[in-house]
Scaffold this active site. Structure first.
Site, PDB file in Angstrom:
ATOM      1  N   CYS A  80       0.836  -1.201   0.000  1.00  0.00           N
ATOM      2  CA  CYS A  80       0.000   0.000   0.000  1.00  0.00           C
ATOM      3  C   CYS A  80       0.875   1.257   0.000  1.00  0.00           C
ATOM      4  O   CYS A  80       1.505   1.562  -0.996  1.00  0.00           O
ATOM      5  CB  CYS A  80      -0.983  -0.036   1.172  1.00  0.00           C
ATOM      6  SG  CYS A  80      -2.366   1.118   0.995  1.00  0.00           S
ATOM      7  N   HIS A 166      -3.531  -5.344   0.464  1.00  0.00           N
ATOM      8  CA  HIS A 166      -3.047  -5.814   1.762  1.00  0.00           C
ATOM      9  C   HIS A 166      -3.108  -7.340   1.836  1.00  0.00           C
ATOM     10  O   HIS A 166      -4.169  -7.909   2.101  1.00  0.00           O
ATOM     11  CB  HIS A 166      -3.885  -5.213   2.891  1.00  0.00           C
ATOM     12  CG  HIS A 166      -3.670  -3.747   3.086  1.00  0.00           C
ATOM     13  ND1 HIS A 166      -2.700  -3.238   3.917  1.00  0.00           N
ATOM     14  CD2 HIS A 166      -4.298  -2.680   2.530  1.00  0.00           C
ATOM     15  CE1 HIS A 166      -2.740  -1.917   3.884  1.00  0.00           C
ATOM     16  NE2 HIS A 166      -3.704  -1.552   3.049  1.00  0.00           N
ATOM     17  N   GLU A 168      -1.936  -9.131   4.173  1.00  0.00           N
ATOM     18  CA  GLU A 168      -1.945  -9.561   5.565  1.00  0.00           C
ATOM     19  C   GLU A 168      -3.346  -9.728   6.150  1.00  0.00           C
ATOM     20  O   GLU A 168      -3.499 -10.334   7.217  1.00  0.00           O
ATOM     21  CB  GLU A 168      -1.142  -8.577   6.434  1.00  0.00           C
ATOM     22  CG  GLU A 168      -1.754  -7.196   6.599  1.00  0.00           C
ATOM     23  CD  GLU A 168      -1.393  -6.218   5.506  1.00  0.00           C
ATOM     24  OE1 GLU A 168      -1.464  -5.007   5.760  1.00  0.00           O
ATOM     25  OE2 GLU A 168      -1.046  -6.673   4.398  1.00  0.00           O
TER      26      GLU A 168
END
Length: 419
Positions: A80, A166, A168
């Site tokens: 990001c 993202h 994660e």
């Protein structure tokens, strides 16, 4: 131990990056984005991840990493905002875009190292208001979405990658696989971060500190050539250094935790004997009975009776409470009937009432066992009156303690000491 360093630019998901990487047994550490190059090199990372964040790289006060971070020759992954940092640093252009939050379909244009094995398209989680309008020279687009032409980029001549989404968060399909590709395949990190390994390293830390104190004493008061230790045969077995295939049970034992830099030769005249055999030798040698009958005390000290961080406050509680346990057993006439008795303390706290006030305090764990050779042990069935006396004295005499518990686990499966 291999590690991945995550530079924190303020994303609400920064800690999740570390969490996801640790889940596949690689140590990941979150550090401030402005960590110095020297501090970063001192951590000897296998790779670097730049997290997301709320800033815009074209702002005058935009947070940026140390100038030489891309000259270390380490793989770098930007997520990001970190992706935009890479684009900006290498000469690309980032612009304000339509805000994109939520799920988006990523089309994989190059299923090479970073996006390998995730399929031709996956759902990814976006959370950004800027995007790469022009990618830098020396980079290629490896993935795109309908709103982000350069949703994933890779360096053509250096291991630097950027992704706008993202990986994660759980909403990104195959996100963990993408992180695995970077950490395991690109960075080549070993999967040596486990709780078992952590405990092993932390026990050995106690043993190393134990020896460091002796070495410093020897330098000040020496010269000395020998360090005499009361190592017994169970210590040898449980430290995993016997001739058999026994598992390492107690790596803090000084026989198994001595560091390579020790300048003293170690003398262990009792290492082939069990405790009961040592006591018999002591009687033959005429050692006073009050010393012969003393309970075993751990070589590395009270630190092995502390669960969690070892602090002066916890040591004070463990020392005072252990003395109370022994005093009460002596008063009850049962001290000589048990193998070992002590008190341990950890990080857990519980509410109590002192006078008319509510107060949180430590939980003390009392441990009393019967054994012959310390290889196996059973918890001692003390009378309720004796247990009550121990509890009352500990809570009355140690201000920070509100609860006292009695440990009723045998060895095995438990061990005699908690660490």
């Amino acid at each position: 131990m291999d590690r991945i360093v995550v530079l924190d630019f303020g994303s609400q998901y920064s800690h999740l990056i570390c969490r996801r990487i640790r889940e596949f047994s690689v140590y990941a550490e979150l550090v401030p984005y402005d960590i110095t190059l020297g501090e970063l090199e001192g951590r000897n990372p296998k790779g670097i991840i730049l997290s997301g964040g709320p800033s815009s790289v074209y702002s005058a006060d935009a947070p940026v990493p140390a100038a030489g971070i891309f000259d270390l020759g380490l793989p770098v992954l930007g997520i990001c905002y970190g992706h935009q940092v890479i684009v900006d640093r290498f000469g690309g252009r980032v612009k304000r875009a339509n805000r994109e939050y939520g799920s988006s379909l990523l089309t994989v244009d190059d299923d090479g190292s970073l996006l390998g094995g995730i399929g031709r398209s996956v759902r990814v989680w976006m959370s950004h208001g800027d995007e790469a309008e022009q990618i830098p020279p020396g980079f290629q687009i490896i993935g795109h979405t309908s709103n982000a032409r350069a949703a994933a980029i890779a360096g053509t001549d250096r291991p630097v990658y950027g992704i706008q989404f993202h990986p994660e968060v759980v909403h990104t399909q195959k996100g963990t696989e993408i992180l695995k590709n970077f950490v395991l395949k690109i960075c080549g990190a070993r999967q040596d971060w486990t709780m078992e390994a952590f405990v092993d390293r932390a026990r050995k830390a106690v043993g190393e500190e134990f020896v460091r104190v002796f070495s410093e004493f020897a330098e000040r008061n020496g010269p000395f050539s020998w360090l005499a230790q009361g190592t017994l045969y169970p210590d040898v077995i449980e430290s995993g250094v016997s001739k058999g295939p026994a598992a390492v049970i107690k790596s803090h034992h000084n026989v198994g935790g001595l560091p390579d830099w020790l300048d003293l030769k170690v003398l262990e005249p009792l290492r082939d004997l069990y405790k009961d055999e040592v006591r018999e030798i002591a009687r033959i040698l005429g050692v006073p009975d009050r010393i012969v009958r003393r309970h075993p005390f751990p070589g590395p000290g009270l630190a092995v009776r502390i669960i969690g961080e070892v602090t002066p406050a916890k040591l004070r509680v463990a020392r005072t409470a252990s003395r109370i346990v022994e005093d009460v057993l002596l008063e009850a006439g049962v001290y000589d009937d048990v193998w070992q008795a002590y008190a341990a303390v950890g990080d857990d706290r519980a509410v109590g009432v002192v006078g008319d006030e509510r107060r949180y305090g430590s939980i003390v764990m009392v441990r009393v066992v019967n054994s012959v050779d310390a290889m196996t042990a059973d918890w001692t069935r003390l009378s309720h009156e004796t247990l009550e006396r121990i509890s009352n004295r500990i809570t009355n005499e140690i201000e920070d303690v509100t609860w006292v518990t009695y440990t009723i686990s045998s060895k095995p499966p438990a061990t005699i000491e908690p660490q």
